[in-house]
Motif scaffolding. Structure first.
Motif, PDB file in Angstrom:
ATOM      1  N   TYR A 111      40.074  -0.905  49.421  1.00 43.20           N
ATOM      2  CA  TYR A 111      40.822  -0.224  48.356  1.00 43.20           C
ATOM      3  C   TYR A 111      41.528  -1.239  47.453  1.00 43.20           C
ATOM      4  O   TYR A 111      41.529  -1.096  46.232  1.00 43.20           O
ATOM      5  CB  TYR A 111      41.862   0.733  48.938  1.00 43.20           C
ATOM      6  CG  TYR A 111      41.392   2.155  49.132  1.00 43.20           C
ATOM      7  CD1 TYR A 111      41.091   2.978  48.051  1.00 43.20           C
ATOM      8  CD2 TYR A 111      41.272   2.687  50.409  1.00 43.20           C
ATOM      9  CE1 TYR A 111      40.682   4.289  48.235  1.00 43.20           C
ATOM     10  CE2 TYR A 111      40.855   4.002  50.604  1.00 43.20           C
ATOM     11  CZ  TYR A 111      40.566   4.800  49.511  1.00 43.20           C
ATOM     12  OH  TYR A 111      40.158   6.101  49.700  1.00 43.20           O
ATOM     13  N   ALA A 112      42.137  -2.253  48.065  1.00 43.15           N
ATOM     14  CA  ALA A 112      42.844  -3.264  47.271  1.00 43.15           C
ATOM     15  C   ALA A 112      41.869  -3.999  46.342  1.00 43.15           C
ATOM     16  O   ALA A 112      42.171  -4.210  45.161  1.00 43.15           O
ATOM     17  CB  ALA A 112      43.561  -4.244  48.189  1.00 43.15           C
ATOM     18  N   GLU A 113      40.712  -4.372  46.882  1.00 42.89           N
ATOM     19  CA  GLU A 113      39.702  -5.052  46.067  1.00 42.89           C
ATOM     20  C   GLU A 113      39.190  -4.139  44.960  1.00 42.89           C
ATOM     21  O   GLU A 113      39.004  -4.577  43.819  1.00 42.89           O
ATOM     22  CB  GLU A 113      38.537  -5.512  46.944  1.00 42.89           C
ATOM     23  CG  GLU A 113      38.890  -6.640  47.882  1.00 42.89           C
ATOM     24  CD  GLU A 113      37.807  -6.923  48.918  1.00 42.89           C
ATOM     25  OE1 GLU A 113      36.679  -6.367  48.809  1.00 42.89           O
ATOM     26  OE2 GLU A 113      38.093  -7.689  49.853  1.00 42.89           O
ATOM     27  N   LEU A 114      38.952  -2.875  45.294  1.00 41.89           N
ATOM     28  CA  LEU A 114      38.475  -1.922  44.288  1.00 41.89           C
ATOM     29  C   LEU A 114      39.503  -1.749  43.177  1.00 41.89           C
ATOM     30  O   LEU A 114      39.152  -1.747  41.991  1.00 41.89           O
ATOM     31  CB  LEU A 114      38.165  -0.569  44.938  1.00 41.89           C
ATOM     32  CG  LEU A 114      37.691   0.532  43.988  1.00 41.89           C
ATOM     33  CD1 LEU A 114      36.369   0.142  43.328  1.00 41.89           C
ATOM     34  CD2 LEU A 114      37.561   1.854  44.750  1.00 41.89           C
ATOM     35  N   GLY A 115      40.754  -1.632  43.543  1.00 39.60           N
ATOM     36  CA  GLY A 115      41.813  -1.496  42.537  1.00 39.60           C
ATOM     37  C   GLY A 115      41.853  -2.697  41.614  1.00 39.60           C
ATOM     38  O   GLY A 115      41.951  -2.549  40.390  1.00 39.60           O
ATOM     39  N   ALA A 116      41.746  -3.895  42.180  1.00 43.21           N
ATOM     40  CA  ALA A 116      41.757  -5.114  41.361  1.00 43.21           C
ATOM     41  C   ALA A 116      40.524  -5.170  40.462  1.00 43.21           C
ATOM     42  O   ALA A 116      40.616  -5.558  39.289  1.00 43.21           O
ATOM     43  CB  ALA A 116      41.824  -6.344  42.255  1.00 43.21           C
ATOM     44  N   GLU A 117      39.385  -4.780  41.009  1.00 43.99           N
ATOM     45  CA  GLU A 117      38.154  -4.779  40.222  1.00 43.99           C
ATOM     46  C   GLU A 117      38.234  -3.787  39.063  1.00 43.99           C
ATOM     47  O   GLU A 117      37.869  -4.105  37.926  1.00 43.99           O
ATOM     48  CB  GLU A 117      36.974  -4.425  41.127  1.00 43.99           C
ATOM     49  CG  GLU A 117      35.638  -4.397  40.427  1.00 43.99           C
ATOM     50  CD  GLU A 117      34.529  -3.972  41.362  1.00 43.99           C
ATOM     51  OE1 GLU A 117      33.729  -3.104  40.961  1.00 43.99           O
ATOM     52  OE2 GLU A 117      34.472  -4.498  42.489  1.00 43.99           O
ATOM     53  N   ILE A 118      38.720  -2.594  39.360  1.00 44.27           N
ATOM     54  CA  ILE A 118      38.856  -1.582  38.300  1.00 44.27           C
ATOM     55  C   ILE A 118      39.825  -2.069  37.227  1.00 44.27           C
ATOM     56  O   ILE A 118      39.559  -1.945  36.033  1.00 44.27           O
ATOM     57  CB  ILE A 118      39.311  -0.226  38.897  1.00 44.27           C
ATOM     58  CG1 ILE A 118      38.168   0.394  39.705  1.00 44.27           C
ATOM     59  CG2 ILE A 118      39.778   0.724  37.795  1.00 44.27           C
ATOM     60  CD1 ILE A 118      38.564   1.632  40.503  1.00 44.27           C
ATOM     61  N   GLU A 119      40.928  -2.638  37.666  1.00 42.02           N
ATOM     62  CA  GLU A 119      41.936  -3.120  36.719  1.00 42.02           C
ATOM     63  C   GLU A 119      41.375  -4.181  35.779  1.00 42.02           C
ATOM     64  O   GLU A 119      41.673  -4.186  34.582  1.00 42.02           O
ATOM     65  CB  GLU A 119      43.137  -3.684  37.488  1.00 42.02           C
ATOM     66  CG  GLU A 119      44.294  -4.103  36.614  1.00 42.02           C
ATOM     67  CD  GLU A 119      45.490  -4.521  37.434  1.00 42.02           C
ATOM     68  OE1 GLU A 119      46.601  -4.127  37.064  1.00 42.02           O
ATOM     69  OE2 GLU A 119      45.313  -5.244  38.448  1.00 42.02           O
ATOM     70  N   SER A 120      40.516  -5.047  36.298  1.00 42.27           N
ATOM     71  CA  SER A 120      40.035  -6.154  35.468  1.00 42.27           C
ATOM     72  C   SER A 120      38.723  -5.882  34.744  1.00 42.27           C
ATOM     73  O   SER A 120      38.416  -6.571  33.774  1.00 42.27           O
ATOM     74  CB  SER A 120      39.888  -7.420  36.323  1.00 42.27           C
ATOM     75  OG  SER A 120      38.887  -7.234  37.307  1.00 42.27           O
ATOM     76  N   THR A 121      37.960  -4.865  35.173  1.00 41.14           N
ATOM     77  CA  THR A 121      36.632  -4.702  34.572  1.00 41.14           C
ATOM     78  C   THR A 121      36.350  -3.329  33.973  1.00 41.14           C
ATOM     79  O   THR A 121      35.332  -3.159  33.301  1.00 41.14           O
ATOM     80  CB  THR A 121      35.518  -4.985  35.604  1.00 41.14           C
ATOM     81  OG1 THR A 121      35.589  -4.022  36.657  1.00 41.14           O
ATOM     82  CG2 THR A 121      35.626  -6.383  36.164  1.00 41.14           C
ATOM     83  N   VAL A 122      37.218  -2.344  34.211  1.00 34.95           N
ATOM     84  CA  VAL A 122      36.915  -0.980  33.774  1.00 34.95           C
ATOM     85  C   VAL A 122      37.874  -0.561  32.668  1.00 34.95           C
ATOM     86  O   VAL A 122      39.083  -0.725  32.784  1.00 34.95           O
ATOM     87  CB  VAL A 122      37.000   0.006  34.973  1.00 34.95           C
ATOM     88  CG1 VAL A 122      36.776   1.430  34.521  1.00 34.95           C
ATOM     89  CG2 VAL A 122      35.999  -0.375  36.052  1.00 34.95           C
ATOM     90  N   ASP A 123      37.294   0.002  31.614  1.00 37.16           N
ATOM     91  CA  ASP A 123      38.105   0.487  30.488  1.00 37.16           C
ATOM     92  C   ASP A 123      38.104   2.004  30.386  1.00 37.16           C
ATOM     93  O   ASP A 123      38.953   2.579  29.707  1.00 37.16           O
ATOM     94  CB  ASP A 123      37.587  -0.096  29.166  1.00 37.16           C
ATOM     95  CG  ASP A 123      37.745  -1.600  29.102  1.00 37.16           C
ATOM     96  OD1 ASP A 123      38.723  -2.127  29.660  1.00 37.16           O
ATOM     97  OD2 ASP A 123      36.863  -2.248  28.496  1.00 37.16           O
TER      98      ASP A 123
END
Length: 174
Positions: A111-123
């Motif tokens: 979940y932590a990795e997914l949150g970081a990934e979404i924050e940096s790559t998803v608009d």
């Protein structure tokens, strides 16, 4: 999610992932405390067994009694065997709890990795929702949350389907 509901932002999905990770970490902490308490009980019982064995060894000075006669020493050995059996059961519980802790830790990290990934790559919030739902489906996340509904479950409820987490329950319970 339906079109007539509130529009969610990417940041809200990031926060959701962080919250889920935090909740799982809290469960890990509680399970770790439970495992530590079991280990303390095991240590206490091991000490008791050692003391009884030492007492039994000190009390043996003459020839053995006939096997058909139950002596106090035999009764002590029976008690020691019962305590040993109890210890083995507790050790199995600790091992199962450790496996469960590792599963919860892995999901929290995911979940932590997914949150970081979404924050940096998803608009796009819809893309963020899709990523979270796919993650939860792949990880059988609903099985880890007894008191809280996951996004996967919310989406399934809204779509009129059920999430099949029977296998996930087995994974989370182990």
């Amino acid at each position: 999610m339906s079109d007539d509901g509130p529009e969610l932002s990417v940041d809200e999905f990031v926060e959701y992932c962080r919250t889920q990770a935090g909740l799982l970490s809290g469960k890990v902490e509680r399970m770790s405390d439970e495992a530590a308490a079991l280990l303390d009980e095991i240590d206490d019982e091991m000490t008791e067994i050692q003391q009884r064995l030492d007492e039994h060894a000190e009390g043996v000075t003459g020839p053995q009694s006939p096997p058909s006669t139950q002596t106090p020493a035999d009764a002590d050995l029976d008690e020691i065997e019962d305590v040993q059996s109890n210890l083995e059961t507790k050790q199995a519980l600790v091992e199962a709890k450790q496996t469960r802790i590792e599963a919860f830790q892995a999901l929290a990290a995911g979940y932590a990795e997914l949150g970081a990934e979404i924050e940096s790559t998803v608009d796009d919030a819809q893309d963020a929702l899709q990523r979270v739902v796919e993650f939860e489906a792949e990880q059988n996340a609903p099985a880890y949350f007894d008191e809280r509904e996951t996004l996967l479950e919310s989406v399934a409820t809204e779509a009129g389907t059920e999430v099949d987490d029977a296998e996930a329950d087995d994974d989370a319970e182990d």
